[in-house]
Motif scaffolding. Structure first.
Motif, PDB file in Angstrom:
ATOM      1  N   PRO A  95       0.546  -1.194  -0.025  1.00 56.15           N
ATOM      2  CA  PRO A  95       0.242   0.551   0.352  1.00 56.15           C
ATOM      3  C   PRO A  95       0.733   1.769   0.251  1.00 56.15           C
ATOM      4  O   PRO A  95       2.106   1.344   0.303  1.00 56.15           O
ATOM      5  N   GLU A  96       0.074   2.128  -0.272  1.00 55.20           N
ATOM      6  CA  GLU A  96       1.044   3.805  -0.761  1.00 55.20           C
ATOM      7  C   GLU A  96       1.295   3.853   0.595  1.00 55.20           C
ATOM      8  O   GLU A  96       0.621   4.007   2.038  1.00 55.20           O
ATOM      9  N   GLY A  97       2.829   4.651   1.093  1.00 59.24           N
ATOM     10  CA  GLY A  97       2.946   4.515   1.745  1.00 59.24           C
ATOM     11  C   GLY A  97       3.755   3.414   2.994  1.00 59.24           C
ATOM     12  O   GLY A  97       4.697   4.484   3.899  1.00 59.24           O
ATOM     13  N   ALA A  98       3.937   2.363   2.370  1.00 60.80           N
ATOM     14  CA  ALA A  98       4.382   1.513   3.239  1.00 60.80           C
ATOM     15  C   ALA A  98       6.223   1.663   2.150  1.00 60.80           C
ATOM     16  O   ALA A  98       6.683   1.619   1.233  1.00 60.80           O
ATOM     17  N   THR A  99       7.360   1.260   3.122  1.00 61.53           N
ATOM     18  CA  THR A  99       8.310   1.425   2.317  1.00 61.53           C
ATOM     19  C   THR A  99       8.715   0.783   1.203  1.00 61.53           C
ATOM     20  O   THR A  99       8.563  -0.850   1.301  1.00 61.53           O
ATOM     21  N   GLU A 100       9.209   0.733   0.186  1.00 61.45           N
ATOM     22  CA  GLU A 100       9.201   0.397  -0.715  1.00 61.45           C
ATOM     23  C   GLU A 100      10.407  -0.898  -0.877  1.00 61.45           C
ATOM     24  O   GLU A 100      11.470  -0.555  -0.175  1.00 61.45           O
ATOM     25  N   ASN A 101      10.601  -2.141  -1.665  1.00 62.72           N
ATOM     26  CA  ASN A 101      11.563  -2.695  -1.641  1.00 62.72           C
ATOM     27  C   ASN A 101      12.271  -2.518  -3.486  1.00 62.72           C
ATOM     28  O   ASN A 101      12.340  -1.631  -4.067  1.00 62.72           O
ATOM     29  N   ILE A 236      18.895   3.277   1.675  1.00 60.33           N
ATOM     30  CA  ILE A 236      18.382   4.576   1.843  1.00 60.33           C
ATOM     31  C   ILE A 236      19.783   4.882   0.434  1.00 60.33           C
ATOM     32  O   ILE A 236      20.870   4.451   0.939  1.00 60.33           O
ATOM     33  N   PHE A 237      19.359   5.465  -0.225  1.00 61.51           N
ATOM     34  CA  PHE A 237      20.093   6.432  -2.028  1.00 61.51           C
ATOM     35  C   PHE A 237      20.660   7.398  -1.075  1.00 61.51           C
ATOM     36  O   PHE A 237      19.991   8.683   0.134  1.00 61.51           O
ATOM     37  N   VAL A 238      21.833   8.211  -0.943  1.00 64.44           N
ATOM     38  CA  VAL A 238      22.336   9.407  -1.013  1.00 64.44           C
ATOM     39  C   VAL A 238      21.950  10.485  -1.796  1.00 64.44           C
ATOM     40  O   VAL A 238      22.250   9.889  -3.138  1.00 64.44           O
ATOM     41  N   LYS A 253      14.520   4.268  -6.006  1.00 61.03           N
ATOM     42  CA  LYS A 253      13.521   4.089  -6.505  1.00 61.03           C
ATOM     43  C   LYS A 253      13.069   6.150  -5.433  1.00 61.03           C
ATOM     44  O   LYS A 253      14.015   6.159  -4.666  1.00 61.03           O
ATOM     45  N   GLN A 254      12.245   6.935  -6.006  1.00 64.07           N
ATOM     46  CA  GLN A 254      11.979   8.679  -5.236  1.00 64.07           C
ATOM     47  C   GLN A 254      12.095   8.034  -4.159  1.00 64.07           C
ATOM     48  O   GLN A 254      13.252   8.976  -3.237  1.00 64.07           O
TER      49      GLN A 254
END
Length: 293
Positions: A95-101, A236-238, A253-254
């Motif tokens: 669902p929207e708001g959940a952390t994406e893989n 987590i991207f820099v 992913k954004q």
């Protein structure tokens, strides 16, 4: 005699698929039917020469030959074609708001040491200090007690410890933490660096031929799990990395881009038990209830 028994350019896929209709494994048969139809359609569209098809066969052969217990070139091929990310997206719809893989990557290892919350995963101290923190919560924002955070990352110059066994200590920049009742996590590390995926094999030559880069943007890896919740494998991207839109494996992913802030504050650094100046990133992991619940 049914004309479909005989192979022609026009009915090529139908003839092949007719031979698998009695397969015992129905799922395998269904998968192969789709694969055969798309493969034959691609060949008809491309119309490869004998030489081109032979080169394709040798590419696939070389991809398999370079694989061993430490290197999986087939996974690398899947990654650079975006297939790994697509399969991951299909299997982790949330669902929207959940952390994406995003992709696991090839550098995760088992039997990583459990570390005390707040401690450092940087055993050699090389690189710019980083303070990582945040919460593990459910989709309603409630903290999750006892969530396990397995984290790992590349070094300041873009290598994992198992790539440099003679340079980095074993389990350098790796650690497992467990949240308390407040769901918070915090630990010390170093700011990761972007790095290149292997380019000395057939997949690297493919990227070169396509004029594509082989670089992954800097990131922190995580596997976050808790009883009753779906496990999240993510990064987590820099945010200031120059390769965010050029990730060789399409893993960005954004929602996974973190806000890495630079600090020059001696007093605050002392409170966090970290060297000054330093970087910080705060990111919350939002887990969804497992389907069994």
């Amino acid at each position: 005699m049914d004309p479909i028994d005989y192979f022609t350019e026009e009915n090529s896929a139908d003839v092949v698929i007719a031979r698998i209709k009695n397969a015992n494994d129905k799922r395998l048969a269904a998968v192969m039917e789709v694969f055969v139809r798309h493969l034959h359609a691609a060949v008809k569209e491309i119309e490869p020469t004998y030489d081109e098809w032979e080169r394709a066969i040798w590419f696939l052969t070389a991809t398999g030959q370079i694989c061993d217990d430490k290197r999986q070139e087939w996974i690398l091929l899947s990654d650079v074609l975006g297939v790994s990310m697509l399969v991951d997206a299909i299997n982790t719809r949330r669902p929207e708001g959940a952390t994406e893989n995003t992709v696991l990557g090839p550098f995760h290892v088992e039997d990583v040491p459990h570390r005390e919350m707040g401690s450092s995963i940087s055993d050699d101290g090389k690189g710019e200090p980083l303070y990582a923190s945040g919460r593990v919560v459910d989709v309603d924002g409630n903290p999750i007690k006892g969530a396990v955070i397995d984290t790992w990352q590349a070094s300041h110059d873009g290598f994992y410890d198992n790539q440099q066994p003679d340079v980095q200590p074993e389990h350098n920049l790796r650690g497992i933490y467990k949240t308390g009742a407040d769901g918070r996590y915090f630990y010390r590390s170093i700011k990761p660096c972007y790095y290149g995926i292997p380019k000395d094999g057939p997949v690297g030559k493919l990227l070169l031929g396509l004029n594509r880069g082989n670089t992954r943007p800097a990131h922190l890896h995580y596997i976050v799990s808790a009883p009753g919740f779906e496990t999240v494998t993510t990064h987590i991207f820099v945010n200031d990395d120059p390769y965010l839109t050029k990730d060789a494996v399409f893993g960005v992913k954004q929602s996974l881009i973190g806000n890495f802030e630079h600090h020059d504050d001696v007093e605050k650094a002392a409170k966090l038990n970290i060297s000054n100046p330093y970087w910080s990133v705060e990111y919350d992991f939002v887990l969804t209830a497992s389907q069994q619940n």
